[in-house]
Design a protein around this motif. Sequence first.
Motif, mmCIF file in Angstrom:
data_model
loop_
_atom_site.group_PDB
_atom_site.id
_atom_site.type_symbol
_atom_site.label_atom_id
_atom_site.label_comp_id
_atom_site.label_asym_id
_atom_site.label_seq_id
_atom_site.Cartn_x
_atom_site.Cartn_y
_atom_site.Cartn_z
ATOM 1 N N ARG A 13 0.704 -1.149 0.035
ATOM 2 C CA ARG A 13 0.068 -0.119 -0.006
ATOM 3 C C ARG A 13 0.856 1.138 0.048
ATOM 4 N NH1 ARG A 13 -5.553 1.168 0.241
ATOM 5 N NH2 ARG A 13 -5.695 3.606 0.048
ATOM 6 N N GLU A 14 1.930 1.186 0.747
ATOM 7 C CA GLU A 14 2.760 2.412 0.918
ATOM 8 C C GLU A 14 3.374 2.825 -0.512
ATOM 9 O OE1 GLU A 14 6.911 4.187 3.071
ATOM 10 O OE2 GLU A 14 5.778 2.475 4.021
ATOM 11 N N THR A 15 3.865 1.812 -1.111
ATOM 12 C CA THR A 15 4.584 2.246 -2.390
ATOM 13 C C THR A 15 3.475 2.307 -3.528
ATOM 14 O OG1 THR A 15 6.467 0.693 -1.788
ATOM 15 C CG2 THR A 15 6.276 1.420 -3.870
ATOM 16 N N ARG A 16 2.309 1.749 -3.388
ATOM 17 C CA ARG A 16 1.216 2.021 -4.300
ATOM 18 C C ARG A 16 0.758 3.628 -4.141
ATOM 19 N NH1 ARG A 16 -2.155 -2.407 -2.435
ATOM 20 N NH2 ARG A 16 -3.448 -0.683 -2.129
ATOM 21 N N ASP A 17 0.790 3.831 -3.060
ATOM 22 C CA ASP A 17 0.475 5.270 -2.696
ATOM 23 C C ASP A 17 1.429 6.318 -3.369
ATOM 24 O OD1 ASP A 17 -1.945 4.548 -1.510
ATOM 25 O OD2 ASP A 17 -1.289 4.923 0.142
ATOM 26 N N ARG A 18 2.401 5.800 -3.318
ATOM 27 C CA ARG A 18 3.519 6.974 -3.725
ATOM 28 C C ARG A 18 3.724 6.821 -5.221
ATOM 29 N NH1 ARG A 18 8.853 5.943 -0.371
ATOM 30 N NH2 ARG A 18 9.475 7.878 -1.668
ATOM 31 N N VAL A 19 3.333 5.968 -5.807
ATOM 32 C CA VAL A 19 3.503 5.640 -7.263
ATOM 33 C C VAL A 19 2.494 6.417 -7.979
ATOM 34 C CG1 VAL A 19 3.151 3.665 -9.393
ATOM 35 C CG2 VAL A 19 4.703 3.360 -7.595
ATOM 36 N N PHE A 20 1.232 6.084 -7.401
ATOM 37 C CA PHE A 20 -0.055 6.757 -8.228
ATOM 38 C C PHE A 20 0.092 8.302 -8.459
ATOM 39 C CE2 PHE A 20 -4.103 9.091 -7.808
ATOM 40 C CZ PHE A 20 -4.960 7.989 -8.649
ATOM 41 N N PRO A 21 0.623 9.190 -7.948
ATOM 42 C CA PRO A 21 0.701 10.658 -8.304
ATOM 43 C C PRO A 21 1.549 10.488 -9.530
ATOM 44 C CG PRO A 21 1.641 10.461 -6.196
ATOM 45 C CD PRO A 21 0.836 9.191 -6.692
ATOM 46 N N LEU A 22 2.332 9.662 -9.862
ATOM 47 C CA LEU A 22 3.361 9.774 -10.801
ATOM 48 C C LEU A 22 2.934 9.399 -12.308
ATOM 49 C CD1 LEU A 22 6.426 8.233 -9.144
ATOM 50 C CD2 LEU A 22 5.653 10.625 -9.258
ATOM 51 N N LEU A 23 1.405 8.925 -12.264
ATOM 52 C CA LEU A 23 0.763 8.436 -13.533
ATOM 53 C C LEU A 23 -0.258 9.529 -13.869
ATOM 54 C CD1 LEU A 23 0.292 4.827 -12.138
ATOM 55 C CD2 LEU A 23 2.344 5.637 -13.280
ATOM 56 N N SER A 24 -0.429 9.495 -15.336
ATOM 57 C CA SER A 24 -1.780 10.424 -15.801
ATOM 58 C C SER A 24 -2.378 9.373 -16.481
ATOM 59 C CB SER A 24 -0.942 11.119 -17.173
ATOM 60 O OG SER A 24 -0.451 12.083 -16.465
ATOM 61 N N TRP A 25 -3.832 9.403 -16.178
ATOM 62 C CA TRP A 25 -4.930 8.643 -16.135
ATOM 63 C C TRP A 25 -5.851 8.467 -17.672
ATOM 64 C CZ3 TRP A 25 -5.308 4.225 -13.702
ATOM 65 C CH2 TRP A 25 -4.382 4.147 -12.511
ATOM 66 N N ALA A 26 -6.085 9.575 -18.149
ATOM 67 C CA ALA A 26 -6.980 9.540 -19.416
ATOM 68 C C ALA A 26 -7.173 10.980 -20.079
ATOM 69 C CB ALA A 26 -8.662 9.155 -18.856
ATOM 70 N N ASP A 44 -11.634 16.651 -17.390
ATOM 71 C CA ASP A 44 -12.274 16.987 -15.879
ATOM 72 C C ASP A 44 -11.735 15.926 -14.869
ATOM 73 O OD1 ASP A 44 -13.064 19.399 -16.923
ATOM 74 O OD2 ASP A 44 -14.911 18.785 -17.224
ATOM 75 N N TRP A 45 -11.040 14.733 -15.406
ATOM 76 C CA TRP A 45 -10.940 13.420 -14.334
ATOM 77 C C TRP A 45 -9.561 13.344 -14.154
ATOM 78 C CZ3 TRP A 45 -9.583 8.268 -14.704
ATOM 79 C CH2 TRP A 45 -10.011 7.288 -14.001
ATOM 80 N N THR A 46 -9.140 13.547 -12.983
ATOM 81 C CA THR A 46 -7.638 13.415 -12.594
ATOM 82 C C THR A 46 -7.169 11.898 -12.227
ATOM 83 O OG1 THR A 46 -8.225 13.967 -10.155
ATOM 84 C CG2 THR A 46 -7.348 15.765 -11.735
ATOM 85 N N GLY A 47 -8.051 11.120 -12.382
ATOM 86 C CA GLY A 47 -7.756 9.730 -11.824
ATOM 87 C C GLY A 47 -8.738 9.077 -11.057
ATOM 88 N N PRO A 48 -8.535 7.985 -10.812
ATOM 89 C CA PRO A 48 -9.499 7.310 -9.758
ATOM 90 C C PRO A 48 -9.489 7.728 -8.244
ATOM 91 C CG PRO A 48 -7.808 5.822 -10.496
ATOM 92 C CD PRO A 48 -7.542 7.105 -11.268
ATOM 93 N N ALA A 49 -10.332 7.821 -7.733
ATOM 94 C CA ALA A 49 -10.464 8.494 -6.312
ATOM 95 C C ALA A 49 -10.247 7.354 -5.379
ATOM 96 C CB ALA A 49 -11.942 8.686 -6.057
ATOM 97 N N GLU A 50 -9.954 7.555 -3.959
ATOM 98 C CA GLU A 50 -9.679 6.755 -3.119
ATOM 99 C C GLU A 50 -10.560 5.472 -3.192
ATOM 100 O OE1 GLU A 50 -7.691 7.356 0.381
ATOM 101 O OE2 GLU A 50 -6.703 9.121 -0.084
ATOM 102 N N GLY A 51 -10.244 4.361 -2.981
ATOM 103 C CA GLY A 51 -11.200 3.168 -3.027
ATOM 104 C C GLY A 51 -11.364 2.638 -4.116
ATOM 105 N N GLU A 52 -10.996 3.381 -5.263
ATOM 106 C CA GLU A 52 -11.140 3.179 -6.977
ATOM 107 C C GLU A 52 -9.524 3.055 -7.553
ATOM 108 O OE1 GLU A 52 -15.215 5.269 -8.138
ATOM 109 O OE2 GLU A 52 -13.189 6.420 -8.610
ATOM 110 N N ARG A 53 -8.429 3.020 -6.544
ATOM 111 C CA ARG A 53 -7.172 2.872 -7.130
ATOM 112 C C ARG A 53 -6.689 1.839 -7.238
ATOM 113 N NH1 ARG A 53 -5.146 8.283 -3.726
ATOM 114 N NH2 ARG A 53 -6.556 9.884 -5.242
ATOM 115 N N PRO A 54 -5.524 1.386 -8.170
ATOM 116 C CA PRO A 54 -5.053 0.170 -8.417
ATOM 117 C C PRO A 54 -4.431 -0.501 -7.340
ATOM 118 C CG PRO A 54 -4.236 1.685 -10.053
ATOM 119 C CD PRO A 54 -5.184 2.431 -9.048
ATOM 120 N N THR A 55 -4.647 -1.797 -7.091
ATOM 121 C CA THR A 55 -4.026 -2.545 -5.950
ATOM 122 C C THR A 55 -2.694 -3.132 -6.355
ATOM 123 O OG1 THR A 55 -5.634 -4.470 -6.510
ATOM 124 C CG2 THR A 55 -6.387 -2.810 -5.000
ATOM 125 N N GLY A 56 -2.241 -2.877 -7.359
ATOM 126 C CA GLY A 56 -1.059 -3.324 -7.625
ATOM 127 C C GLY A 56 -0.615 -2.716 -9.127
#
Length: 191
Positions: A54-67, A72-84
């Motif tokens: 979880r800790e590393t996933r949370d640090r990877v997430f903001p380094l990605l662009s989503w769509a 108007d969408w900045t990516g998945p909200a908490e609870g909808e984020r990748p688990t790997g």
Amino acid sequence: MNFTRLVRENRSYRRFNEADPIPRKLMTEMVDLGRICPSGANRQPLKYMIVSDRETRDRVFPLLSWAAYLKDWTGPAEGERPTGYIVILGDTEISQSPSVDLGICAQTMLLLAVEAGYGGCMIASVKKDSLKELLEVPPGLEVLLVIALGKPGEDVVLEEKSPEGDIFYYRDSEDRHHVPKRPLKEVLLRK
């Protein structure tokens, strides 16, 4: 699941159900399958890193662009984020341009994820230098692609592009993700 259905269900999922994480064992199986894929001149320049904690996933997430099309969408909200994540790296001492290998490998790995009831999204829009630093990627390896993975948390609807329509994906009023595809008659030039 038959192959045609598997390919149709392998969509670019951008929202996931974090309550049902993708098993690290499955991600390892995906890498193992990817490593035996065809490779130009059998050079095998791809390397892999799995991110599941979880800790590393949370640090990877903001380094990605989503769509890109969903302005108007900045990516998945908490609870909808990748688990790997599987980070695919290219060994520059083996090959400077492993693009064909990359596509074959990433698609193969995603097909296994879908067969197992999960899904993902290939992400090439990555803050690569920051990701290399975060994951302590060894010298000589370049970040090529990140595959975001998890249990799909959205419906993706394939539809045929109309003659006057465009190819831009969109979300409808019920928040379903629509993906227009060019019709066969537009892409098959000779029968």
